[in-house]
Design an enzyme around this catalytic site. Structure first.
Site, mmCIF file in Angstrom:
data_model
loop_
_atom_site.group_PDB
_atom_site.id
_atom_site.type_symbol
_atom_site.label_atom_id
_atom_site.label_comp_id
_atom_site.label_asym_id
_atom_site.label_seq_id
_atom_site.Cartn_x
_atom_site.Cartn_y
_atom_site.Cartn_z
ATOM 1 N N MET A 45 0.843 -1.195 0.000
ATOM 2 C CA MET A 45 0.000 0.000 0.000
ATOM 3 C C MET A 45 0.878 1.246 0.000
ATOM 4 S SD MET A 45 -2.683 -1.122 2.967
ATOM 5 C CE MET A 45 -3.032 -2.843 3.257
ATOM 6 N N MET A 77 -1.462 -2.442 -4.191
ATOM 7 C CA MET A 77 -2.500 -1.419 -4.016
ATOM 8 C C MET A 77 -1.813 -0.065 -4.071
ATOM 9 S SD MET A 77 -4.858 -3.214 -1.074
ATOM 10 C CE MET A 77 -3.530 -4.136 -0.300
ATOM 11 N N MET A 146 -11.862 -8.586 -4.759
ATOM 12 C CA MET A 146 -11.793 -7.981 -3.432
ATOM 13 C C MET A 146 -13.164 -8.063 -2.768
ATOM 14 S SD MET A 146 -8.726 -7.013 -2.834
ATOM 15 C CE MET A 146 -9.047 -6.024 -1.368
ATOM 16 N N GLY A 153 -6.555 -4.150 6.947
ATOM 17 C CA GLY A 153 -6.852 -5.522 7.295
ATOM 18 C C GLY A 153 -7.948 -5.590 8.344
ATOM 19 N N ASP A 184 -10.089 -12.054 -1.596
ATOM 20 C CA ASP A 184 -9.327 -11.416 -0.523
ATOM 21 C C ASP A 184 -10.217 -10.428 0.221
ATOM 22 O OD1 ASP A 184 -7.479 -10.226 1.132
ATOM 23 O OD2 ASP A 184 -6.373 -9.216 -0.469
ATOM 24 N N GLY A 206 -6.227 -13.280 6.480
ATOM 25 C CA GLY A 206 -5.286 -12.619 7.360
ATOM 26 C C GLY A 206 -5.614 -12.860 8.812
#
Length: 225
Positions: A45, A77, A146, A153, A184, A206
């Site tokens: 990111m 990203m 996505m 997260g 994700d 995650g």
């Protein structure tokens, strides 16, 4: 590094390192490797394309040193991915995924990823029509849906994303099943069965893995074992 096995027919679990304890990243990687992880998912990111900042090629290189035998799945990203593709591939990325909303010339960026020896993925935000990726389906090895808005997260799964996974699977199968379908965002043992049934090949998790006291048990449940 050998090219990843991208054949369909089995579910791959890709723990997202965004949720690991960064001060112990090497130990965390070794733990999920031993727990049965297939891939490692690395979120990059830049604070522009998304409102958060994570790590760059040096972090990917550190993850590669800690996991020489695992597929390193790098999700960019960032606002100008074409400027950094080579750095991430040199750092050890096996798969580099870019957003349809980010590059000025998406097809050229995907070509650049492949020309440098990595596999190319394309993804899109939850509010972006799925049709926007259709022109490049023949040029990618991975499609990432996505199921949260990118940048942070620990978000909850957006329920409408399940229909998008089904639609993406139909689109991909109409063009041939060469690419894998990845999901994700907010993936848990609770929604994983529906995602697998909808056609997902790769599930990024995650918090569901790194937030569990039992990494192996969490991975088995998400895989459906």
């Amino acid at each position: 590094m050998p090219r990843p096995d991208m054949t369909r027919g089995r579910i791959r679990i890709a723990p997202s390192l965004l949720a690991c304890k960064f001060e112990r990243m090497g130990e965390e990687i070794e733990a999920v490797r031993g727990a049965g992880a297939d891939w490692l998912h690395f979120d990059v990111m830049d604070g522009h394309f998304v409102p958060n900042i994570s790590v760059g090629p040096l972090g990917v290189a550190a993850a590669r040193r800690a996991a020489p035998g695992l597929v390193l799945d790098v999700h960019l990203m960032i606002a100008q991915p074409d400027r950094y593709v080579e750095e991430f591939v040199l750092a050890g990325a096996d798969i580099v995924t870019v957003h349809v909303e980010a590059p000025h010339h998406l097809h050229r960026t995907l070509q650049a990823i492949r020309s440098r020896g990595a596999l190319a993925g394309v993804t899109l935000n939850p509010g972006t029509p799925l049709g926007s990726i259709e022109p490049v389906l023949g040029d990618v090895d991975l499609v990432l849906v996505m199921s949260v808005n990118p940048g942070f997260g620990g978000q909850e799964f957006i329920p409408s994303a399940l229909d998008r996974v089904r639609e993406a699977r139909r689109m991909m199968d109409a063009r041939g099943p060469e690419a894998l379908l990845e999901v994700d965002g907010g993936v848990t043992a609770g929604n994983a069965p529906a995602l697998r049934e909808a056609g997902a090949d790769v599930l990024v998790a995650g918090t569901a893995v790194f937030g569990s006291p039992d990494y192996a048990g969490a991975i088995r449940k998400i895989r459906g074992e």
